[in-house]
Design an enzyme around this catalytic site. Structure first.
Site, PDB file in Angstrom:
ATOM      1  N   TYR A 145     -54.228  49.627  33.183  1.00 53.91           N
ATOM      2  CA  TYR A 145     -55.181  50.738  33.308  1.00 53.91           C
ATOM      3  C   TYR A 145     -55.687  50.892  34.747  1.00 53.91           C
ATOM      4  CZ  TYR A 145     -55.628  51.155  28.259  1.00 53.91           C
ATOM      5  OH  TYR A 145     -55.381  51.364  26.933  1.00 53.91           O
ATOM      6  N   LYS A 212     -51.435  37.964  25.635  1.00 52.06           N
ATOM      7  CA  LYS A 212     -50.017  37.995  25.285  1.00 52.06           C
ATOM      8  C   LYS A 212     -49.287  37.107  26.303  1.00 52.06           C
ATOM      9  CE  LYS A 212     -46.698  39.737  22.816  1.00 52.06           C
ATOM     10  NZ  LYS A 212     -46.399  39.129  21.537  1.00 52.06           N
ATOM     11  N   ASP A 262     -50.603  39.818  19.082  1.00 54.24           N
ATOM     12  CA  ASP A 262     -50.012  40.336  17.839  1.00 54.24           C
ATOM     13  C   ASP A 262     -50.520  39.563  16.624  1.00 54.24           C
ATOM     14  OD1 ASP A 262     -48.573  38.551  19.413  1.00 54.24           O
ATOM     15  OD2 ASP A 262     -46.728  38.815  18.306  1.00 54.24           O
ATOM     16  N   ASP A 286     -58.231  47.672  24.031  1.00 47.40           N
ATOM     17  CA  ASP A 286     -58.248  49.075  23.625  1.00 47.40           C
ATOM     18  C   ASP A 286     -57.694  49.198  22.204  1.00 47.40           C
ATOM     19  OD1 ASP A 286     -58.614  51.750  23.800  1.00 47.40           O
ATOM     20  OD2 ASP A 286     -57.137  52.129  25.353  1.00 47.40           O
TER      21      ASP A 286
END
Ligand code: NAP
Length: 395
Positions: A145, A212, A262, A286
């Site tokens: 972002y 992640k 995940d 987000d």
């Protein structure tokens, strides 16, 4: 006069305080009006007052000044320290940078804080939505972002591709757009520090680092490492690490653990009660905050705050819902709950609590806007303003 000041590293709040607000595009006008009515009523009950100062951004700003985000808007937020905003339109794939991202970056509002809690009476896809009660701390200035990206056809993208080829022998197709994902130690640490302070002050039982890092080792993985290091270095007396536990966590310690993003989506669905404060990178945060909001019945009830060291801009998590513009239809609860976070930030806890209790009561009495009315059997559907008035009656 009526300004928040910063003294000895603390906010000093006058009893009569000026708060700048951005009305927002689309449903912004309706929900801002409703929010102000409710907040004025709650604040007046504790003998305080908010003087609302309108500042411009988005379509209204463009119509009146020819600019989407006038410099004066940023200056006013800096002058008055705390502000609240309605949603702003973000054109997809056009040259204008997201106004929301610009605000967050220019004011260095590095933590996007989103509490998600269930309101009894609201229909949810979960069997036990009341078990979900989390506060998400999403990093707000870095990651994909950060706005460092180049369209495939540009000379800049070609320069980056050429550099990767000559310097690292990495070949990318010539029609490849490029985006950069910066994650730094200082930004990761200050976010974790804020989440830890929140956990301590609010007697939360755990802080979960979501990343992640199994795939993106030097960005997401580094985020995980830096968050753990900060917790161990600055909060050693308060914490216990899941990796060092034999049996349940001691009740006087905050459990620190981490989850891969995940798997965290699964965990929040299957074992919501196990999670409390969540600290994560920008993109993960987000996705995760919208998913959590959906679990408790939707975006109409999801508040948020963008918070820096002192500056703070509170905002609803949803967007401008353009098809409901000026129809007095949208649910103002998300913005009202964002204003509740703002009251807490000002230290006006009593007023904050009274709004939440009154909102619970109003929803339980089945007086709701269209979005909840279509989920609740026997509901009385009212407009945004009428919902605000019903809530005020319950204050
Ligand atoms: P959206 O505005 O959040 O609306 C999607 C749907 O969510 C609406 O059609 C409506 O569902 C429901 N919804 C959202 N807010 C609601 C409310 N207060 N009360 C009741 N229902 C509500 O998402 P979008 O259509 O993807 O985005 C529209 C614009 O908003 C885009 O330009 C986007 O960039 C911008 N945006 C701004 C912000 C921000 O300012 N922070 C955040 C997100 C998006 P139903 O149609 O099912 O009734």
């Amino acid at each position: 006069m009526n300004k928040i000041t910063i003294e000895n590293n603390k906010l000093v709040i006058p009893d009569k305080v000026t708060i700048p607000f951005i009305e927002g595009d689309g449903i912004g006008g309706d929900i801002t009006k409703a929010m102000r009515l409710v907040i004025d009523a709650a604040v007046n009950k504790i003998g305080k007052e908010i003087i609302w100062l309108e500042i411009l951004a988005g379509e209204k700003a463009f119509r009146q000044t020819g600019q989407w985000l006038p410099a004066e808007t940023l200056e006013k937020i800096k002058e008055y320290v705390v502000a609240i905003k309605g949603p702003l339109t973000t054109p997809i794939g056009k040259g204008i940078r997201s106004l929301n991202v610009t605000l967050r970056q220019d004011l260095d509002l590095y933590a996007c804080v989103r509490p998600v809690v269930y309101f009894s009476g609201v229909e949810s896809p979960l069997k036990h939505p009341e078990q979900l009660d989390v506060v998400i701390f999403r990093e707000n200035t870095e990651d994909v972002y950060a706005g460092i990206e180049w369209e495939a056809s540009t000379p800049e993208a070609k320069d980056v591709r050429d550099f990767l080829k000559t310097r690292f022998n990495i070949s990318l197709h010539e029609e490849t757009g490029i985006g950069i994902k910066p994650i730094s130690r200082p930004a990761s640490e200050r976010l974790m520090r804020k989440a830890m302070h929140h956990a301590i002050e609010n007697k939360r039982k755990s802080v979960t680092i979501v990343h992640k890092g199994n795939i993106m080792k030097y960005t997401e993985g580094a985020f995980r490492t830096w968050c753990y290091e900060l917790a161990k270095r600055e909060f050693a007396d308060y914490i216990v690490l899941e990796s060092e536990l034999q049996g349940p966590a001691p009740s006087d310690k905050i459990l620190i653990n981490d989850r891969i993003a995940d798997s965290m989506f699964q965990q929040l669905l299957l074992r919501p009660a196990d999670y409390d404060v969540v600290v994560t990178t920008n993109l993960n945060g987000d996705y995760l905050s919208d998913a959590c909001a959906a679990q408790v019945g939707g975006l109409g009830l999801a508040p948020g705050g963008n918070i820096g060291d002192f500056y703070a801009v509170f905002e609803a998590t949803h967007g401008t819902a353009p098809k409901y513009t000026d129809l007095n239809k949208a649910n103002p609860s998300s913005l009202i709950l964002s204003a509740v976070m703002m009251l807490e930030y000002l230290g006006w806890q009593e007023a904050a609590k009274s709004v939440v209790t009154a909102m619970e009561k109003t929803i339980q009495s089945k007086i709701v806007t269209y979005d909840l009315a279509r989920q609740i059997e026997g509901a009385t559907e009212v407009g945004s303003l009428e919902f605000a008035k019903a809530l005020i009656n319950n204050l």
